[in-house]
Every structure is written in C-alpha cells, then in structure tokens.
Write a protein that holds these residues in place. Structure first.
Motif, PDB file in Angstrom:
ATOM      1  N   THR A 211     -39.157 -20.305  21.816  1.00 23.26           N
ATOM      2  CA  THR A 211     -39.110 -19.627  22.455  1.00 23.26           C
ATOM      3  C   THR A 211     -40.287 -19.177  23.319  1.00 23.26           C
ATOM      4  OG1 THR A 211     -37.961 -18.695  19.822  1.00 23.26           O
ATOM      5  CG2 THR A 211     -38.842 -16.705  22.114  1.00 23.26           C
ATOM      6  N   LEU A 215     -38.876 -18.674  27.328  1.00 22.09           N
ATOM      7  CA  LEU A 215     -39.227 -17.307  28.746  1.00 22.09           C
ATOM      8  C   LEU A 215     -39.599 -17.018  29.540  1.00 22.09           C
ATOM      9  CD1 LEU A 215     -40.411 -15.591  25.248  1.00 22.09           C
ATOM     10  CD2 LEU A 215     -37.882 -15.008  26.236  1.00 22.09           C
ATOM     11  N   THR A 220     -33.821 -15.859  30.755  1.00 24.05           N
ATOM     12  CA  THR A 220     -32.818 -15.319  29.536  1.00 24.05           C
ATOM     13  C   THR A 220     -31.931 -14.828  29.920  1.00 24.05           C
ATOM     14  OG1 THR A 220     -33.747 -12.757  29.333  1.00 24.05           O
ATOM     15  CG2 THR A 220     -35.826 -14.678  28.810  1.00 24.05           C
ATOM     16  N   ARG A 242     -29.804 -18.792  28.356  1.00 18.09           N
ATOM     17  CA  ARG A 242     -30.998 -18.761  27.332  1.00 18.09           C
ATOM     18  C   ARG A 242     -30.238 -19.238  25.366  1.00 18.09           C
ATOM     19  NH1 ARG A 242     -30.021 -12.313  24.642  1.00 18.09           N
ATOM     20  NH2 ARG A 242     -30.056 -12.206  26.831  1.00 18.09           N
ATOM     21  N   VAL A 246     -34.345 -17.563  21.923  1.00 20.72           N
ATOM     22  CA  VAL A 246     -34.504 -16.845  23.115  1.00 20.72           C
ATOM     23  C   VAL A 246     -33.486 -15.868  22.810  1.00 20.72           C
ATOM     24  CG1 VAL A 246     -34.671 -15.984  25.853  1.00 20.72           C
ATOM     25  CG2 VAL A 246     -35.779 -18.332  24.276  1.00 20.72           C
ATOM     26  N   HIS A 247     -32.369 -15.862  22.777  1.00 22.76           N
ATOM     27  CA  HIS A 247     -31.336 -14.536  21.861  1.00 22.76           C
ATOM     28  C   HIS A 247     -31.975 -13.488  20.911  1.00 22.76           C
ATOM     29  CE1 HIS A 247     -27.134 -13.050  22.233  1.00 22.76           C
ATOM     30  NE2 HIS A 247     -26.813 -12.926  20.407  1.00 22.76           N
ATOM     31  N   TYR A 249     -34.660 -13.261  20.197  1.00 22.95           N
ATOM     32  CA  TYR A 249     -36.307 -11.918  20.713  1.00 22.95           C
ATOM     33  C   TYR A 249     -35.295 -11.119  21.347  1.00 22.95           C
ATOM     34  CZ  TYR A 249     -39.709 -11.769  23.492  1.00 22.95           C
ATOM     35  OH  TYR A 249     -40.466 -10.517  24.064  1.00 22.95           O
ATOM     36  N   SER A 250     -34.763 -11.874  22.681  1.00 19.22           N
ATOM     37  CA  SER A 250     -34.164 -10.586  23.082  1.00 19.22           C
ATOM     38  C   SER A 250     -33.537  -8.909  22.535  1.00 19.22           C
ATOM     39  CB  SER A 250     -33.079 -11.315  24.086  1.00 19.22           C
ATOM     40  OG  SER A 250     -33.702 -12.703  25.325  1.00 19.22           O
ATOM     41  N   ARG A 253     -36.299  -7.521  20.964  1.00 16.92           N
ATOM     42  CA  ARG A 253     -37.001  -6.958  21.934  1.00 16.92           C
ATOM     43  C   ARG A 253     -36.224  -5.016  22.322  1.00 16.92           C
ATOM     44  NH1 ARG A 253     -38.065  -9.821  27.506  1.00 16.92           N
ATOM     45  NH2 ARG A 253     -35.758  -9.388  27.411  1.00 16.92           N
ATOM     46  N   GLU A 254     -34.828  -5.227  22.176  1.00 16.96           N
ATOM     47  CA  GLU A 254     -33.942  -3.756  22.749  1.00 16.96           C
ATOM     48  C   GLU A 254     -33.863  -3.257  21.191  1.00 16.96           C
ATOM     49  OE1 GLU A 254     -30.235  -5.773  24.204  1.00 16.96           O
ATOM     50  OE2 GLU A 254     -30.807  -6.906  25.565  1.00 16.96           O
TER      51      GLU A 254
END
Length: 289
Positions: A211, A215, A220, A242, A246-247, A249-250, A253-254
């Motif tokens: 990840t 980034l 992303t 991404r 990473v998906h 993680y995104s 994070r949202e």
C-alpha cells in the motif's frame, strides 16, 4: 544413578520441547483462523453485485477497477523483477568465483534491501520515477517501484534454491560433455525451480498486499488503466490507478464505507489463496518431474 538422572533430565527436556512446539503450532494456526474467520464474517455479508461494476462511483464503490489494476501491476512487476533476479542469482552461484568479496557484499546488500520498509521504496519511486523521470503517478511508476522492492527477495531465494542443487548434477552434466550454459538451463534450473517459484510466490504476496509504496507512485485513482501510451509525450503508462490494498485504505480513510472495505478484504484474501494454491500445484508438478 547419575546416568539415570541424565536420562530423566533428557526425557523431561524432550517432553517440554514437544509441548512448546505443539503450543506454538496451535497458537499460530489459531491466530490464522481467527483473522481469516473475522474477515469472512465481516466481509461476506457486505458483498454485492454493484461492487463488481465496471466503473467506480460514489454509489457502488466498485472494486473491479482495483482488481484489474492489481493484476496489471503484479504482472508488470514480475516481468521486470523475475528475469533480473533469476539471472543475477545464476551469475552469483554458477559463474562468480567462490570466496569473491564482491559477491559477499552483494549478498549482504540484497539481504539489507529485503528488510527496508516499503515506504522508503515509495519515496525513492516518487523522487525518481514520478518526479525525475516525469512519469507522474502512474501504473508504470508503481510497477517499477514494486519490481525494485521484490528484486532482492527473488534474487536471494533463487540463489538459495540453486545452492541446494547437488554438485553431482553439475559434474555429471560436465562429464557428458555439456557446457556450463547448457548445464545451468537444462539441469540446474529445472532442479531448483520449486525453490525459485517459492520466491516468486513471496514476491506476488508482497506486491498484492503493498500500500505505502503505491500511494506515492501509482496514486489512488479508481479507474482501469486505458493503455500503454508510448507516443503521447514523456509518460509511458500515464494513468493513475489503485490496487485492492490501496482501495481498502481509501475506503477506511473516508470512513463512510467500512463495510465495503471488509468485502474488498474478502476478495483480496481469495485472490492470495488462489495464487498460492496454483503456485503450490505447479511446484509439486515440477518436483515430481
């Protein structure tokens, strides 16, 4: 009497050692089942058909573009790293003089690079590929960065696999009149193939789960890369993308689609299991041969 005490101490020691080994095995398997079970329990109920839509949007949170990008980045990274790692290991084992100090330095350097955190590779990829080479946050920048990251791993595992091949195989081939190059590719490499494949499997696992490095390099953007644009300026594969990790993680994070994150984790887990199963099957076939 002293012999009896020594025998008794030895039996107690063996007994304690067996208990420790069994406890370690039970704890390891137990932790593995807990992690996998937790992911499946939280993720399977959240899987929906909309999560496999061709295009990503705020309504479906589709993981399909990330899945395609994961496969593309994995393939490009392996195409770059595997030949370099295998050929480097062949030179170190088969052609370099034994006891060469330079070879020792290379091995220590490779082992050191294997332990460097992935975010350091990401910073290097960002400075070199993204800024200096002007590739931008792109699939190609991410793939090159991951190839550099797994190169020491593949090289060291291939080297150990080649060392495990008995010297009698080489001597028998030389005795029949075969040259060094033919001996390496017809005798040594097929015998070491299961070990080499094990290193490739570890490399795939590290790519799929990476990840931090991506980034900084791949970006992303949740889209399927459009293609290899060789003649559109100074960028080769200019699309940002991404991967599944990473998906996840995104989404985390949202903070709005935690349930979709667990669903993505289930697909990522299944992808790793499929890759490991296929690789193990191939390794067993090669071992039988």
């Amino acid at each position: 009497m002293s012999k009896f005490l020594k025998l008794l101490r030895k039996k107690w020691f063996d007994w304690l050692l067996k208990i420790a080994l069994r406890l370690a095995a039970v704890l390891t398997i137990g932790v593995l089942f807990i992690i996998v079970g937790y992911i499946l329990i939280r993720g399977i109920p959240t899987l929906e058909a909309s999560m496999f839509a061709f295009k990503f949007n705020s309504d479906n949170q589709s993981m399909f573009p990330a899945l395609i990008s994961t496969v593309i980045i994995t393939l490009i990274s392996l195409v770059l790293a595997v030949p370099l790692g295998v050929f480097s290991a062949i030179y170190l084992v088969e052609y370099a003089k034994r006891g060469n100090k330079a070879v020792g330095v290379i091995r220590v350097t490779a082992e050191t690079l294997s332990g460097i955190p992935s975010i350091v590779y990401g910073l290097f990829g960002f400075l070199f590929f993204v800024i200096f080479m002007k590739w931008g946050n792109s699939v190609l920048a991410g793939s090159f960065t991951l190839a550099i990251m797994i190169l020491p791993l593949i090289m060291r595992t291939t080297e150990e696999a080649l060392k495990s091949v008995p010297d009698s195989f080489r001597e028998g081939s030389f005795g029949l009149g075969a040259g060094r190059l033919r001996t390496v590719f017809r005798i040594v490499l097929p015998s070491a193939m299961p070990g080499i494949l094990a290193g490739v499997i570890l490399g795939i696992g590290r790519i799929v789960g990476e990840t931090a490095a991506l980034l900084y390099t791949a970006g992303t953007v949740a889209q399927i890369p459009s293609g290899l644009n060789v003649f559109t300026g100074d960028v080769f594969w200019q699309d940002s993308a991404r991967t599944l990790s990473v998906h996840m993680y995104s989404l985390y994070r949202e903070g709005l689609y935690i349930d979709k994150m667990y669903g993505t984790a289930v697909i990522l887990l299944l992808l790793v299991i499929v890759l490991n199963t296929v690789s193990t099957f191939i390794a067993k076939k090669l071992t039988k041969k």
